[in-house]
Structures are given as structure tokens and as C-alpha cells.
Design a protein around this motif. Structure first.
Motif, mmCIF file in Angstrom:
data_model
loop_
_atom_site.group_PDB
_atom_site.id
_atom_site.type_symbol
_atom_site.label_atom_id
_atom_site.label_comp_id
_atom_site.label_asym_id
_atom_site.label_seq_id
_atom_site.Cartn_x
_atom_site.Cartn_y
_atom_site.Cartn_z
ATOM 1 N N TYR A 1 0.830 -1.201 0.000
ATOM 2 C CA TYR A 1 0.000 0.000 0.000
ATOM 3 C C TYR A 1 0.870 1.258 0.000
ATOM 4 O O TYR A 1 1.732 1.444 0.855
ATOM 5 C CB TYR A 1 -0.918 -0.007 1.229
ATOM 6 C CG TYR A 1 -1.724 1.267 1.400
ATOM 7 C CD1 TYR A 1 -2.649 1.643 0.431
ATOM 8 C CD2 TYR A 1 -1.556 2.076 2.517
ATOM 9 C CE1 TYR A 1 -3.384 2.805 0.582
ATOM 10 C CE2 TYR A 1 -2.292 3.231 2.680
ATOM 11 C CZ TYR A 1 -3.202 3.600 1.709
ATOM 12 O OH TYR A 1 -3.927 4.748 1.852
ATOM 13 N N ASN A 2 0.627 2.136 -0.964
ATOM 14 C CA ASN A 2 1.395 3.373 -1.132
ATOM 15 C C ASN A 2 0.626 4.548 -0.522
ATOM 16 O O ASN A 2 -0.326 5.049 -1.108
ATOM 17 C CB ASN A 2 1.657 3.624 -2.617
ATOM 18 C CG ASN A 2 2.341 4.954 -2.864
ATOM 19 O OD1 ASN A 2 2.977 5.516 -1.976
ATOM 20 N ND2 ASN A 2 2.206 5.477 -4.074
ATOM 21 N N THR A 3 1.055 4.994 0.649
ATOM 22 C CA THR A 3 0.350 6.079 1.335
ATOM 23 C C THR A 3 0.504 7.409 0.614
ATOM 24 O O THR A 3 -0.277 8.331 0.842
ATOM 25 C CB THR A 3 0.875 6.238 2.773
ATOM 26 O OG1 THR A 3 2.293 6.449 2.729
ATOM 27 C CG2 THR A 3 0.575 5.017 3.602
ATOM 28 N N GLU A 4 1.514 7.529 -0.259
ATOM 29 C CA GLU A 4 1.740 8.793 -0.955
ATOM 30 C C GLU A 4 1.078 8.833 -2.331
ATOM 31 O O GLU A 4 1.387 9.694 -3.153
ATOM 32 C CB GLU A 4 3.244 9.055 -1.071
ATOM 33 C CG GLU A 4 3.900 9.265 0.275
ATOM 34 C CD GLU A 4 5.271 9.916 0.160
ATOM 35 O OE1 GLU A 4 5.670 10.260 -0.968
ATOM 36 O OE2 GLU A 4 5.921 10.080 1.192
ATOM 37 N N SER A 5 0.163 7.933 -2.560
ATOM 38 C CA SER A 5 -0.547 7.911 -3.835
ATOM 39 C C SER A 5 -1.370 9.189 -4.033
ATOM 40 O O SER A 5 -2.090 9.631 -3.143
ATOM 41 C CB SER A 5 -1.486 6.698 -3.874
ATOM 42 O OG SER A 5 -2.406 6.803 -4.928
ATOM 43 N N LYS A 6 -1.248 9.758 -5.218
ATOM 44 C CA LYS A 6 -2.080 10.920 -5.546
ATOM 45 C C LYS A 6 -3.553 10.543 -5.615
ATOM 46 O O LYS A 6 -4.429 11.374 -5.386
ATOM 47 C CB LYS A 6 -1.637 11.521 -6.886
ATOM 48 C CG LYS A 6 -0.431 12.431 -6.802
ATOM 49 C CD LYS A 6 -0.248 13.170 -8.125
ATOM 50 C CE LYS A 6 0.872 14.180 -8.016
ATOM 51 N NZ LYS A 6 0.999 14.968 -9.275
ATOM 52 N N VAL A 7 -3.817 9.302 -5.975
ATOM 53 C CA VAL A 7 -5.203 8.845 -6.064
ATOM 54 C C VAL A 7 -5.826 8.781 -4.671
ATOM 55 O O VAL A 7 -6.971 9.191 -4.463
ATOM 56 C CB VAL A 7 -5.291 7.474 -6.751
ATOM 57 C CG1 VAL A 7 -6.746 7.031 -6.879
ATOM 58 C CG2 VAL A 7 -4.638 7.518 -8.124
ATOM 59 N N VAL A 8 -5.064 8.288 -3.712
ATOM 60 C CA VAL A 8 -5.572 8.165 -2.344
ATOM 61 C C VAL A 8 -5.988 9.513 -1.795
ATOM 62 O O VAL A 8 -7.056 9.659 -1.179
ATOM 63 C CB VAL A 8 -4.515 7.503 -1.428
ATOM 64 C CG1 VAL A 8 -4.914 7.632 0.036
ATOM 65 C CG2 VAL A 8 -4.351 6.032 -1.793
ATOM 66 N N GLU A 9 -5.173 10.545 -2.007
ATOM 67 C CA GLU A 9 -5.501 11.840 -1.412
ATOM 68 C C GLU A 9 -6.733 12.488 -2.039
ATOM 69 O O GLU A 9 -7.341 13.365 -1.434
ATOM 70 C CB GLU A 9 -4.299 12.785 -1.478
ATOM 71 C CG GLU A 9 -3.941 13.291 -2.849
ATOM 72 C CD GLU A 9 -2.758 14.251 -2.831
ATOM 73 O OE1 GLU A 9 -2.580 14.953 -3.844
ATOM 74 O OE2 GLU A 9 -2.018 14.298 -1.827
ATOM 75 N N THR A 10 -7.151 12.048 -3.234
ATOM 76 C CA THR A 10 -8.359 12.613 -3.834
ATOM 77 C C THR A 10 -9.628 12.054 -3.206
ATOM 78 O O THR A 10 -10.730 12.530 -3.501
ATOM 79 C CB THR A 10 -8.394 12.354 -5.346
ATOM 80 O OG1 THR A 10 -8.486 10.950 -5.598
ATOM 81 C CG2 THR A 10 -7.172 12.911 -6.038
ATOM 82 N N MET A 11 -9.515 11.022 -2.364
ATOM 83 C CA MET A 11 -10.690 10.470 -1.694
ATOM 84 C C MET A 11 -11.185 11.401 -0.594
ATOM 85 O O MET A 11 -12.383 11.539 -0.355
ATOM 86 C CB MET A 11 -10.369 9.110 -1.058
ATOM 87 C CG MET A 11 -9.853 8.046 -2.014
ATOM 88 S SD MET A 11 -11.042 7.587 -3.283
ATOM 89 C CE MET A 11 -10.104 8.042 -4.752
ATOM 90 N N ARG A 12 -10.260 12.031 0.102
ATOM 91 C CA ARG A 12 -10.590 12.770 1.317
ATOM 92 C C ARG A 12 -11.532 13.955 1.095
ATOM 93 O O ARG A 12 -12.420 14.184 1.918
ATOM 94 C CB ARG A 12 -9.302 13.215 2.003
ATOM 95 C CG ARG A 12 -8.380 12.041 2.363
ATOM 96 C CD ARG A 12 -7.291 12.453 3.324
ATOM 97 N NE ARG A 12 -6.366 13.403 2.768
ATOM 98 C CZ ARG A 12 -5.142 13.118 2.320
ATOM 99 N NH1 ARG A 12 -4.720 11.856 2.346
ATOM 100 N NH2 ARG A 12 -4.348 14.058 1.860
#
Length: 432
Positions: A125-136
Motif C-alpha cells: 500500500y502506497n500512502t503517498e498515492s495521488k489517487v488516495v488523497e483525492t478520496m478525502r
């Protein structure tokens, strides 16, 4: 040449820094009070003109304004005419496992081979994913990170979406193992000159028998004291003692019936159906055995030409009315991107029969119960984690879900992302 190398290294460093995620929030330092908001607790109830107080990441008070106490040492947020919700939860997601589809080095959602119960998605799991931060910015604050591929894909884990690394992100480690049930039907290979339509899968019974043999062998292995090292079999120990959940990915009616019978024959204590498109045909079986469903993305077309055009939209309503515990997931094409639309999938179920609080539970408390994290997450109740957000309007409506603040375990997190930066940039460009 040396100067050129220095310039290249500097350029790479600049690109890296420019693409890094927002710095994860630090621990909560002051008690926070949210006053005057309409609170949607996730349990089905709504509190008007409310007060929420949380400290050290835990909810201390959730209730009426006139019964709570505020003091000058608190960080007070005026949320009148706004709404507070529990953080949304996206199950069965590949968030953080794939960044760019065309770049193989950034694609880590599946492992080679057929039987991979020992593969742990969490460590990829990549915590620095740009995709992940767009969820918030849409209120999606928790996710079940799930592998793909093979007959048994591997092990999922539940994470929060604001962390330095996967160790910090983990909420529930190795919560369950994911298995892809054989399909009763297959499509013809048109490139081989076959009819591309559906046809009976003649290998189905053999594939089911393979599963039974594999599970039986794993059970025997784990029952022996000195059976030697077998990582795949040992990874399944949690399924047999009830510490882990078996997530069965299956859509067709026959597959659903056979999968339930298989799980019962194996004496598995915790099972969840994932996808479960035709679960509406077997609600009695699911209700009888208390089997929850992670319902596939509802913004899709019907599978068959003779089905109602709006069947995918009303599946949640049918299952909820039948007494089945349901949560929503977003698997399918571009699933990790579409995960941010989770609240709007829930909003669609409102248009097709559920009330707003029932729809909210599909992405909060129901999801938390299915993933086994409901003791801390999924609803706004005293003693639970202060994982929540404040929205200007209805969070299930894409027109009004504008987040003002969001908290994970009491930490006030950033709502900035690459996309919000672009939005602000081009809003200024065309302002005049």
C-alpha cells in the motif's frame, strides 16, 4: 557530463517533491467542539442543533447543545447550517496498489499464480498515492485495501487515508482472505472464432472441487503440530479459527448458492459475498445464514437484456428490505478512481427507495460491521474514534457535498489534493 547528472538529479527531486502527498496530520492537541450542526450519526438517527466534543481522538459527547459543556480552552468550530457525518468507508478497493496503469512498476494489485492466501496487500500500500488523497475531499477516509487475481487473491487490510507509511495507516491488519468463485457461465473467445455469447462453463464442477481440495488440505496442514512450512496453508489458519473473514467474489445465482454451501461445509465462521449481483434472487438464503453483502458498483448497466433497466440502482433497496446487511463497493473499470464517488452511489439508492439515513449506513456503519471495525468506526457515538467530516450540505449529493473540515482519529487532515489545486488554478484563470 557531471553537470548534466546533477541537473537530472535536481529535476527528479523537484518532480518528486512536487508530486508528494499532503503531510499527514499530527495528533490532536486540543479538545475540539463542533457546535450547531445537523449530525448524521450513521446509526439511523439525526441530531439537529447538536454539539460534538472529542479529545485525544475519541468522541466525548454527541448530543444536544443545551446538555453539553464548552469551555474557553476548546477549539470551537461553528457548524451551524452544516452537516456532520462519520468518515465514509470504501471496501474491496485497490487504492494505493496502482498509481498509473501503463507503468508496470506502479501496478501492485495482483500476484502471479492461482493460490495466494499468503499475499498481503497491506505491505504494497502506497500512502503517498495521488489517487488516495483525492478520496478525502469527498469524505472517504477509510478503505479496505484488497488484492486481485488468481483463485485466491490474498489478504486485505483496513487503512485510514492519511498516513506516513503503511504501518501508520493500518487499522485492521489482514482482516480477511479474498477468493474468486468459479463462474457458472463463460463467454466464447471471439478471437478464436467462437460465439461470444454466454455458455455453460463445463469446467465449473472441477473448479469447485479444486477449491474443496485446497481448503481440506489447508485444514489438515494446520491441524498437525509438525507439518512443515507451507506459507499459503498457514495463512488460512484465521479462516478456520474465526479470526479472519472469507470474502467470496461471486455474482451469479448458482455461484452464490454454491458458495454459501461450500462455506458451511468447510465450517467457516465468517463469510461475506462481494459483488453479489444476483443476490436479490437468494435473499432468504443470505438472511437465514446471516451473510452480509458488499454490493458491486451500482452505477452500471444490467447484465442481461431481459432485466429491468434500473436493477443495479435498486439492488440495495431490495436487499435491505429483505433484512440483508449491505454495504457498497466500487470495483470495476477504474475502480480506485471511482472510489471517491462512493457517497454519490449511496445517494443513487435514495432515488431508488432507501431513505437518506439507510443509504448513509451503506457506506458507514454497515461497512464497518462487515469489515469488523465497528467498535471504533462507522458511527458517531461516545467512545468511538473521532473520524468524521463537516460538509456544507448533503454529503450524498455531489452538488452540495463541499467539505469544510475532516478528522481522522481526531487529527485535522488536509483536504488539498492535486485536483483541488488544479481547480483553484483554473478557477482564477477564468474568473474574469
Amino acid at each position: 557530463m557531471r553537470t548534466l547528472k546533477i541537473h537530472i538529479i535536481a529535476l527528479l527531486a523537484f518532480c518528486f517533491l512536487g508530486s508528494a502527498q499532503q503531510t499527514p496530520a499530527s495528533k490532536q492537541q486540543k479538545t475540539v467542539a463542533i457546535v450547531g450542526a445537523t449530525v448524521h450519526t450513521g446509526t439511523g438517527s439525526v441530531l439537529e442543533n447538536s454539539l460534538i466534543i472529542f479529545d485525544q481522538g475519541t468522541l466525548q459527547y454527541v448530543g444536544a447543545m443545551d446538555q453539553g459543556k464548552i469551555n474557553s480552552e476548546m477549539d470551537v468550530i461553528n457548524a451551524r447550517k452544516q452537516h456532520v457525518y462519520p468518515g465514509f468507508i470504501i471496501p474491496n478497493s485497490t487504492l494505493g496498489l496502482i498509481e498509473i496503469d501503463a507503468v508496470r512498476a506502479s501496478d501492485d494489485d495482483s500476484e502471479i499464480g492461482t493460490w495466494n492466501p499468503h499475499i498481503r496487500s497491506l505491505i504494497a500500500y502506497n500512502t503517498e498515492s495521488k489517487v488516495v488523497e483525492t478520496m478525502r475531499p469527498n469524505g472517504v477516509l477509510l478503505a479496505q485495501i484488497t488484492p486481485r487475481g488468481g483463485r485466491i487473491s490474498g489478504t486485505s487490510s483496513v487503512v485510514q487515508l492519511d498516513a506516513w507509511n503503511w504501518e501508520d495507516a493500518a487499522i485492521k491488519v489482514d482482516d480477511g482472505i479474498h477468493m474468486n468463485w468459479p463462474s457458472s457461465f463463460s463467454r466464447g473467445r471471439w478471437w478464436m472464432g467462437e460465439d461470444p455469447g454466454l455458455k455453460i462453463n463445463t469446467k465449473y464442477n472441477g473448479q469447485v472441487q479444486e477449491l474443496s481440495t485446497y481448503f481440506n488440505n489447508a485444514k489438515v496442514h494446520n491441524a498437525k503440530e509438525n507439518s512443515g512450512l507451507n506459507l499459503p496453508f498457514e495463512a488460512m489458519k484465521g479462516l478456520f479459527n474465526g479470526n479472519q473473514t472469507l470474502y467470496i467474489h461471486v455474482d451469479d445465482e448458482k455461484g452464490i448458492v454454491d458458495a454459501v454451501a461450500f462455506a458451511k461445509a468447510q465450517n467457516l465462521k465468517k463469510i461475506v459475498l462481494v459483488g453479489a449481483y444476483e443476490a436479490y434472487k437468494q435473499t432468504a438464503v443470505l438472511k437465514e445464514h446471516d451473510i452480509p453483502v458488499l454490493l458491486r458498483r451500482i452505477h452500471t448497466r444490467p447484465n442481461k437484456s431481459d432485466e429491468d433497466y434500473d436493477l443495479p440502482f435498486k439492488l440495495a433497496k431490495i436487499l435491505v428490505d429483505a433484512g440483508v446487511t449491505v454495504a457498497l463497493e466500487a470495483s470495476g473499470d477504474m475502480e480506485r478512481m471511482n472510489s471517491r464517488n462512493l457517497p454519490f452511489y449511496a445517494g443513487t439508492t435514495v432515488a431508488y427507495g432507501l431513505n437518506r439515513e439507510q443509504a448513509l449506513q451503506l457506506i458507514t456503519l454497515n461497512a464497518a460491521k462487515i469489515l469488523g471495525i465497528d467498535a471504533q468506526y462507522g458511527s458517531l457515538e461516545v467512545g468511538k474514534s473521532a473520524t468524521l467530516f463537516i460538509s456544507e450540505g448533503d454529503a450524498l449529493d455531489m452538488r452540495t457535498n463541499q467539505l469544510k473540515h475532516a478528522f481522522i482519529d481526531g487529527r485535522k487532515i488536509s483536504l488539498e489534493s492535486h485536483q483541488t489545486k488544479l481547480w483553484k488554478r483554473y478557477s482564477n484563470k477564468y474568473k474574469n
